[in-house]
Design a protein around this motif. Structure first.
Motif, PDB file in Angstrom:
ATOM      1  N   VAL A 218     -11.145  23.024  -2.369  1.00 31.24           N
ATOM      2  CA  VAL A 218     -11.502  22.295  -1.151  1.00 31.24           C
ATOM      3  C   VAL A 218     -12.965  22.570  -0.832  1.00 31.24           C
ATOM      4  CG1 VAL A 218     -11.043  22.006   1.305  1.00 31.24           C
ATOM      5  CG2 VAL A 218      -9.150  22.460  -0.272  1.00 31.24           C
ATOM      6  N   GLN A 219     -13.711  21.498  -0.576  1.00 28.63           N
ATOM      7  CA  GLN A 219     -15.120  21.641  -0.220  1.00 28.63           C
ATOM      8  C   GLN A 219     -15.448  20.745   0.967  1.00 28.63           C
ATOM      9  OE1 GLN A 219     -17.406  20.849  -3.825  1.00 28.63           O
ATOM     10  NE2 GLN A 219     -17.442  23.030  -4.294  1.00 28.63           N
ATOM     11  N   LEU A 220     -16.333  21.255   1.816  1.00 30.52           N
ATOM     12  CA  LEU A 220     -16.843  20.495   2.955  1.00 30.52           C
ATOM     13  C   LEU A 220     -18.365  20.467   2.860  1.00 30.52           C
ATOM     14  CD1 LEU A 220     -14.651  22.013   5.819  1.00 30.52           C
ATOM     15  CD2 LEU A 220     -14.237  19.910   4.530  1.00 30.52           C
ATOM     16  N   GLN A 221     -18.939  19.280   2.995  1.00 30.45           N
ATOM     17  CA  GLN A 221     -20.386  19.128   2.882  1.00 30.45           C
ATOM     18  C   GLN A 221     -20.911  18.502   4.166  1.00 30.45           C
ATOM     19  OE1 GLN A 221     -22.266  19.986   0.070  1.00 30.45           O
ATOM     20  NE2 GLN A 221     -24.103  19.479   1.228  1.00 30.45           N
TER      21      GLN A 221
ATOM     22  N   ALA B 238     -15.390  15.686   3.024  1.00 32.06           N
ATOM     23  CA  ALA B 238     -14.408  16.622   2.477  1.00 32.06           C
ATOM     24  C   ALA B 238     -13.927  16.165   1.107  1.00 32.06           C
ATOM     25  CB  ALA B 238     -13.216  16.736   3.426  1.00 32.06           C
ATOM     26  N   SER B 239     -13.621  17.138   0.266  1.00 29.04           N
ATOM     27  CA  SER B 239     -13.051  16.838  -1.042  1.00 29.04           C
ATOM     28  C   SER B 239     -12.053  17.922  -1.413  1.00 29.04           C
ATOM     29  CB  SER B 239     -14.148  16.732  -2.102  1.00 29.04           C
ATOM     30  OG  SER B 239     -14.849  17.954  -2.209  1.00 29.04           O
ATOM     31  N   GLY B 240     -11.134  17.573  -2.312  1.00 25.89           N
ATOM     32  CA  GLY B 240     -10.166  18.551  -2.784  1.00 25.89           C
ATOM     33  C   GLY B 240      -8.975  18.758  -1.876  1.00 25.89           C
TER      34      GLY B 240
ATOM     35  N   VAL C 130     -11.581  26.958   5.391  1.00 25.14           N
ATOM     36  CA  VAL C 130     -12.690  26.380   4.627  1.00 25.14           C
ATOM     37  C   VAL C 130     -13.807  25.994   5.597  1.00 25.14           C
ATOM     38  CG1 VAL C 130     -13.410  24.613   2.989  1.00 25.14           C
ATOM     39  CG2 VAL C 130     -11.046  25.461   2.951  1.00 25.14           C
ATOM     40  N   TRP C 131     -15.025  26.407   5.265  1.00 24.29           N
ATOM     41  CA  TRP C 131     -16.203  26.088   6.064  1.00 24.29           C
ATOM     42  C   TRP C 131     -17.209  25.340   5.205  1.00 24.29           C
ATOM     43  CZ3 TRP C 131     -16.956  27.540  11.249  1.00 24.29           C
ATOM     44  CH2 TRP C 131     -15.973  28.376  11.793  1.00 24.29           C
ATOM     45  N   GLY C 132     -17.891  24.379   5.831  1.00 25.44           N
ATOM     46  CA  GLY C 132     -19.011  23.746   5.163  1.00 25.44           C
ATOM     47  C   GLY C 132     -20.222  24.662   5.186  1.00 25.44           C
ATOM     48  N   GLN C 133     -21.296  24.235   4.561  1.00 28.76           N
ATOM     49  CA  GLN C 133     -22.463  25.092   4.401  1.00 28.76           C
ATOM     50  C   GLN C 133     -23.367  25.098   5.616  1.00 28.76           C
ATOM     51  OE1 GLN C 133     -22.453  22.007   3.670  1.00 28.76           O
ATOM     52  NE2 GLN C 133     -24.516  21.206   3.763  1.00 28.76           N
ATOM     53  N   GLY C 134     -23.164  24.193   6.560  1.00 27.73           N
ATOM     54  CA  GLY C 134     -23.984  24.164   7.758  1.00 27.73           C
ATOM     55  C   GLY C 134     -25.164  23.228   7.640  1.00 27.73           C
TER      56      GLY C 134
END
Length: 130
Positions: A2-5, A24-26, A119-123
């Motif tokens: 899981v990724q958040l951008q 979001a993906s995954g 899950v956190w995005g990179q900011g």
């Protein structure tokens, strides 16, 4: 995985607007509540806004209510944060986050609830300055 951008941050004058996006993906996006959080230098991370999986309910911190609007497009796996009437005190790194179970009201009012946010995005940096 899981990724958040997160994206969309920048420099804006007081009173201006920005729209943040979080792709979001995954994951099966429409099954997840999504939240936005922010952290200013020297301050603790705080909850800004949260939206339920269908988009049917939205929640805001007192400091942004009436100025910010959270929304989502489940077809695009993306959550947005429209920020209007920005103030210098809104300057911070903004993060999107999610988890299998995210109690929206709780994560906006209690940092101990951040355990739900897996899950956190990179900011993305937002700076409000003249």
């Amino acid at each position: 995985e899981v990724q958040l951008q997160a994206s969309g941050g920048g420099l804006v004058q007081p009173g201006g607007s920005l729209r943040l996006s979080c792709a979001a993906s995954g994951l099966t996006f429409e099954d997840y509540n999504m939240g936005w959080f922010r952290q200013a230098p020297g301050k603790e991370r705080e909850g800004v806004s949260c939206i339920t999986d269908t988009g049917g309910s939205t929640y805001y911190s007192a400091s942004v209510k009436g100025r910010f609007t959270i929304s989502r497009d489940n077809a695009k796996n993306t959550v947005y944060l429209q920020m209007n009437s920005l103030k210098p005190e809104d300057s911070a790194v903004y993060y999107c986050a999610t988890g299998e179970y995210v109690p929206c009201r709780l994560v906006l009012t209690s940092s101990t609830a951040y355990n739900y946010l897996e899950v956190w995005g990179q900011g993305t940096q937002v700076t409000v300055s003249s």
